[in-house]
Scaffold this motif. Structure first.
Motif, mmCIF file in Angstrom:
data_model
loop_
_atom_site.group_PDB
_atom_site.id
_atom_site.type_symbol
_atom_site.label_atom_id
_atom_site.label_comp_id
_atom_site.label_asym_id
_atom_site.label_seq_id
_atom_site.Cartn_x
_atom_site.Cartn_y
_atom_site.Cartn_z
ATOM 1 N N PHE A 130 0.817 -1.217 0.000
ATOM 2 C CA PHE A 130 0.000 0.000 0.000
ATOM 3 C C PHE A 130 0.847 1.263 0.000
ATOM 4 C CE2 PHE A 130 -1.733 -3.441 2.622
ATOM 5 C CZ PHE A 130 -2.746 -3.856 1.773
ATOM 6 N N HIS B 281 -3.850 1.974 -2.156
ATOM 7 C CA HIS B 281 -5.191 1.390 -2.050
ATOM 8 C C HIS B 281 -6.278 2.462 -2.071
ATOM 9 C CE1 HIS B 281 -4.040 2.575 1.942
ATOM 10 N NE2 HIS B 281 -5.249 2.326 2.425
ATOM 11 N N ALA C 16 -4.190 -3.061 -5.161
ATOM 12 C CA ALA C 16 -3.883 -2.692 -3.775
ATOM 13 C C ALA C 16 -5.166 -2.577 -2.959
ATOM 14 C CB ALA C 16 -3.106 -1.377 -3.734
ATOM 15 N N TYR C 17 -6.230 -2.057 -3.564
ATOM 16 C CA TYR C 17 -7.491 -1.968 -2.824
ATOM 17 C C TYR C 17 -8.075 -3.361 -2.595
ATOM 18 C CZ TYR C 17 -12.103 -0.537 -1.329
ATOM 19 O OH TYR C 17 -13.256 -0.379 -0.593
ATOM 20 N N TYR D 61 -6.228 -4.667 0.263
ATOM 21 C CA TYR D 61 -6.695 -4.011 1.483
ATOM 22 C C TYR D 61 -7.971 -4.676 1.994
ATOM 23 C CZ TYR D 61 -8.905 -0.277 4.263
ATOM 24 O OH TYR D 61 -9.545 0.437 5.245
#
Length: 335
Positions: A68, A76, A165-166, A169
């Motif tokens: 992140f 993210h 990245a999200y 997350y």
């Protein structure tokens, strides 16, 4: 190929193009310095952590902090904005959201852009090493409302990192909430996803299903023997959530985030869409060894320890190191 501190040694020929598919895992040799404890205490603490991890069946398979951004954790956040189709917010997060630990020159330039929204002026202020930000600024200086076009100036391999990245997350939140709820990681309940573990130790790409109440005993026996593993969803437009209590956890998190799985089909930039998948909740710690515990030559009156271990592909060494070292400051530690 010439890269500082990297040596490439040919070991043979391969008939097809190499890809991450053929990677089994990564081996690490790590030196931990400036330890205040005695050698006996260091060894005992390491043994206790490794014993606990082996009893659990592996390390919780979180994505590492660096996924992140360590100094500036915005990847993210940009990804979430892209998933929601808000390219203006995504661009301004990437360009103008500052963090206290980044270089002062970069931080000042970002803060000025946030205040003025002046992309031409920002082109002069942003340091040369912020290459990708400057690519976007150059586009926005000419077309100040074309935030989607600004993102398209970035290489696809960089752009796809934002929604990924999200996705990571969300997985971390699914896993964290499961742990906080007291649900096991080394056993499944009805509604949990399971994957088969191949003889290589990697999860099967083919065998994945939801555990039924009728098969729980059989499945948990297979998990105990290392033949199966609990898995959690990587959010995507083709990936269903878990069922049962874990499914309720995942639904609640998506509601809190204001996101649906359909959002991962990115309108306006379909090349960033994510189908989703599954990721094991635990990753095995292989071949762990304490190589040496000795005086640290760079830190007087302190000790150091050399360790080695292997993790299967896709897993983060920093997650294991956090279990081992318990860093109080992730920014200072770097993970």
């Amino acid at each position: 190929m010439r890269v500082e501190d990297i040596k490439i040694v040919p070991i043979g020929y391969f008939k097809t193009k190499l890809s991450p598919y053929y990677l089994l895992g990564n081996s690490f040799k790590i030196v931990v310095r400036a330890i205040s404890y005695t050698k006996a205490v260091i060894r005992q603490r390491i043994e206790n952590v490794v014993k606990e991890i082996k009893a659990l069946g592996g390390v919780p398979n979180f994505f590492g902090h660096q996924r992140f951004g360590t100094i500036r954790p915005i990847t993210h956040l940009v990804g979430k904005a892209i998933i929601r189709g808000d390219f203006r917010r995504a661009a301004m997060l990437f360009l103008a959201k500052s963090y206290p630990f980044e270089h002062p020159e970069s931080r000042t330039a970002r803060e000025e852009l946030y205040r003025t929204q002046d992309f031409r002026k920002a082109m002069k202020a942003f340091p040369k090493h912020l290459y990708y930000e400057r690519l976007m600024l150059k586009h926005l200086a000419k077309k100040p409302h074309d935030f989607k076009g600004a993102f398209k100036t970035l290489p696809i391999k960089l752009r796809i990192l934002f929604p990924q990245a999200y996705q990571a997350y969300l997985f971390n939140k699914f896993l964290s909430r499961r742990i906080a709820s007291g649900l096991p990681l080394n056993a499944v309940e009805a509604g949990d996803y399971i994957v088969k573990i191949e003889v290589t130790g990697l999860p099967s790409e083919r065998f994945r299903e939801i555990a039924s109440r009728e098969k729980l005993s059989e499945i948990n026996s297979a998990i105990a023997s290392g033949k199966m593993c609990l898995a959690l969803p990587l959010a995507g437009f083709r990936q269903r959530l878990s069922e049962g209590f874990q499914g309720e956890i995942e639904k609640q998190i998506l509601e809190e985030e204001g996101i649906t799985l359909e959002n991962f089909k990115v309108k306006g930039m379909p090349e960033l869409s994510l189908k989703g998948g599954l990721r094991t909740a635990l990753t095995a710690l292989k071949d762990f060894k304490v190589e040496e515990i000795s005086k640290d030559p760079f830190n007087p009156r302190k000790n150091m320890v050399k360790i080695s271990f292997t993790l299967y592909r896709g897993s983060y060494a920093t997650i294991f190191l956090r279990e081992l070292m318990k860093p109080r400051n992730p920014i200072k530690a770097g993970f």
